[in-house]
Design a protein around this motif. Sequence first.
Motif, PDB file in Angstrom:
ATOM      1  N   GLU A  92     -13.914   0.185  -4.030  1.00  0.00           N
ATOM      2  CA  GLU A  92     -13.664   0.706  -2.781  1.00  0.00           C
ATOM      3  C   GLU A  92     -14.370  -0.092  -1.628  1.00  0.00           C
ATOM      4  OE1 GLU A  92     -14.197   4.847  -2.532  1.00  0.00           O
ATOM      5  OE2 GLU A  92     -13.634   5.120  -4.639  1.00  0.00           O
ATOM      6  N   SER A  93     -15.527  -0.619  -1.902  1.00  0.00           N
ATOM      7  CA  SER A  93     -16.316  -1.213  -0.959  1.00  0.00           C
ATOM      8  C   SER A  93     -15.703  -2.537  -0.319  1.00  0.00           C
ATOM      9  CB  SER A  93     -17.710  -1.534  -1.322  1.00  0.00           C
ATOM     10  OG  SER A  93     -17.690  -2.325  -2.341  1.00  0.00           O
ATOM     11  N   ASP A 116      -9.528  -2.761   2.477  1.00  0.00           N
ATOM     12  CA  ASP A 116      -8.261  -1.995   2.329  1.00  0.00           C
ATOM     13  C   ASP A 116      -7.593  -2.746   0.994  1.00  0.00           C
ATOM     14  OD1 ASP A 116      -8.143  -0.879   4.724  1.00  0.00           O
ATOM     15  OD2 ASP A 116      -7.027  -2.389   5.794  1.00  0.00           O
ATOM     16  N   ARG A 117      -7.213  -1.823   0.175  1.00  0.00           N
ATOM     17  CA  ARG A 117      -6.873  -2.091  -1.098  1.00  0.00           C
ATOM     18  C   ARG A 117      -5.189  -2.100  -1.485  1.00  0.00           C
ATOM     19  NH1 ARG A 117     -10.122   2.449  -4.223  1.00  0.00           N
ATOM     20  NH2 ARG A 117      -9.702   3.387  -2.120  1.00  0.00           N
ATOM     21  N   ASP A 167      -5.255   4.677  -3.326  1.00  0.00           N
ATOM     22  CA  ASP A 167      -6.359   3.876  -3.137  1.00  0.00           C
ATOM     23  C   ASP A 167      -6.789   4.208  -1.834  1.00  0.00           C
ATOM     24  OD1 ASP A 167      -6.466   2.701  -5.517  1.00  0.00           O
ATOM     25  OD2 ASP A 167      -4.926   1.184  -5.190  1.00  0.00           O
ATOM     26  N   GLY A 168      -6.813   5.266  -1.305  1.00  0.00           N
ATOM     27  CA  GLY A 168      -7.160   5.603   0.239  1.00  0.00           C
ATOM     28  C   GLY A 168      -6.191   5.196   1.173  1.00  0.00           C
ATOM     29  N   SER A 169      -5.093   4.730   1.101  1.00  0.00           N
ATOM     30  CA  SER A 169      -4.135   4.201   1.985  1.00  0.00           C
ATOM     31  C   SER A 169      -3.513   5.538   2.549  1.00  0.00           C
ATOM     32  CB  SER A 169      -3.058   3.551   1.399  1.00  0.00           C
ATOM     33  OG  SER A 169      -1.970   3.321   2.400  1.00  0.00           O
ATOM     34  N   ARG A 215       0.854  -1.273   0.029  1.00  0.00           N
ATOM     35  CA  ARG A 215       0.060   0.091  -0.211  1.00  0.00           C
ATOM     36  C   ARG A 215       0.973   1.116   0.145  1.00  0.00           C
ATOM     37  NH1 ARG A 215      -4.727   0.088   4.445  1.00  0.00           N
ATOM     38  NH2 ARG A 215      -3.007   0.055   5.821  1.00  0.00           N
ATOM     39  N   SER A 232      -7.791  -7.276  -2.105  1.00  0.00           N
ATOM     40  CA  SER A 232      -8.484  -6.559  -1.026  1.00  0.00           C
ATOM     41  C   SER A 232      -8.418  -7.265   0.224  1.00  0.00           C
ATOM     42  CB  SER A 232      -9.831  -6.074  -1.465  1.00  0.00           C
ATOM     43  OG  SER A 232     -10.603  -7.435  -1.740  1.00  0.00           O
TER      44      SER A 232
END
Length: 194
Positions: free
Chosen positions: A169-170, A173-174, A49-51, A44, A111
């Motif tokens: 996204e749902s 964690d990506r 990706d929102g990390s 990550r 994920s």
Amino acid sequence: MHAMQYAITLPADYDMRIIRDRVRSKGHLLDDFEGLGLKAYGIRERGTDGSAVNQYAPFYLWADPRAMNRFLTGDGFRGVIRDFGRPPVQHWQGLFHRPGPAAGTLPRAFSRRTETVPESADPAAVIAPALAGHEELAATDGVHTTALALDPRHWELVHFTLWADAVPESAGDRYQVLHLSAPGTGRLGTGRQW
């Protein structure tokens, strides 16, 4: 099947090319590790990706728990300890594994989502819909592999899915997948293991 993951969180200004180079030079070393189902070399990156963190966090599905023990006490993991310190290693008992429609491609992401089994809940009543969700997910376009596992010490489910490309996204964690070692996916079993 056993699932396993350790996460090495790195400084915010860490040059992630170091991890990419490490995986490029060493990732192939587990491509034929006896007893390993698969290892997704995941990272990550802060701001992607929102990390919020830079992290090296590979995820494993083991066909043989003795192989997991050999790995953790062998030369490969000694290298991780030497370079980063000894990270806590999470592991879960496998409940479900199935390849998806994209199993023939190299996954670019995975994920991971954890779910606590509430103390007041009947574990079977929580696990049953989670299994049904993974059975449905396994047929979804873009899914390479999906697995569900349980940590009965902390009463926690882990939902793990490899994706051919982008992760919804749902999904939790990506992670980006830098390399996939998959010498024993055929030994992981298919469907419910519970």
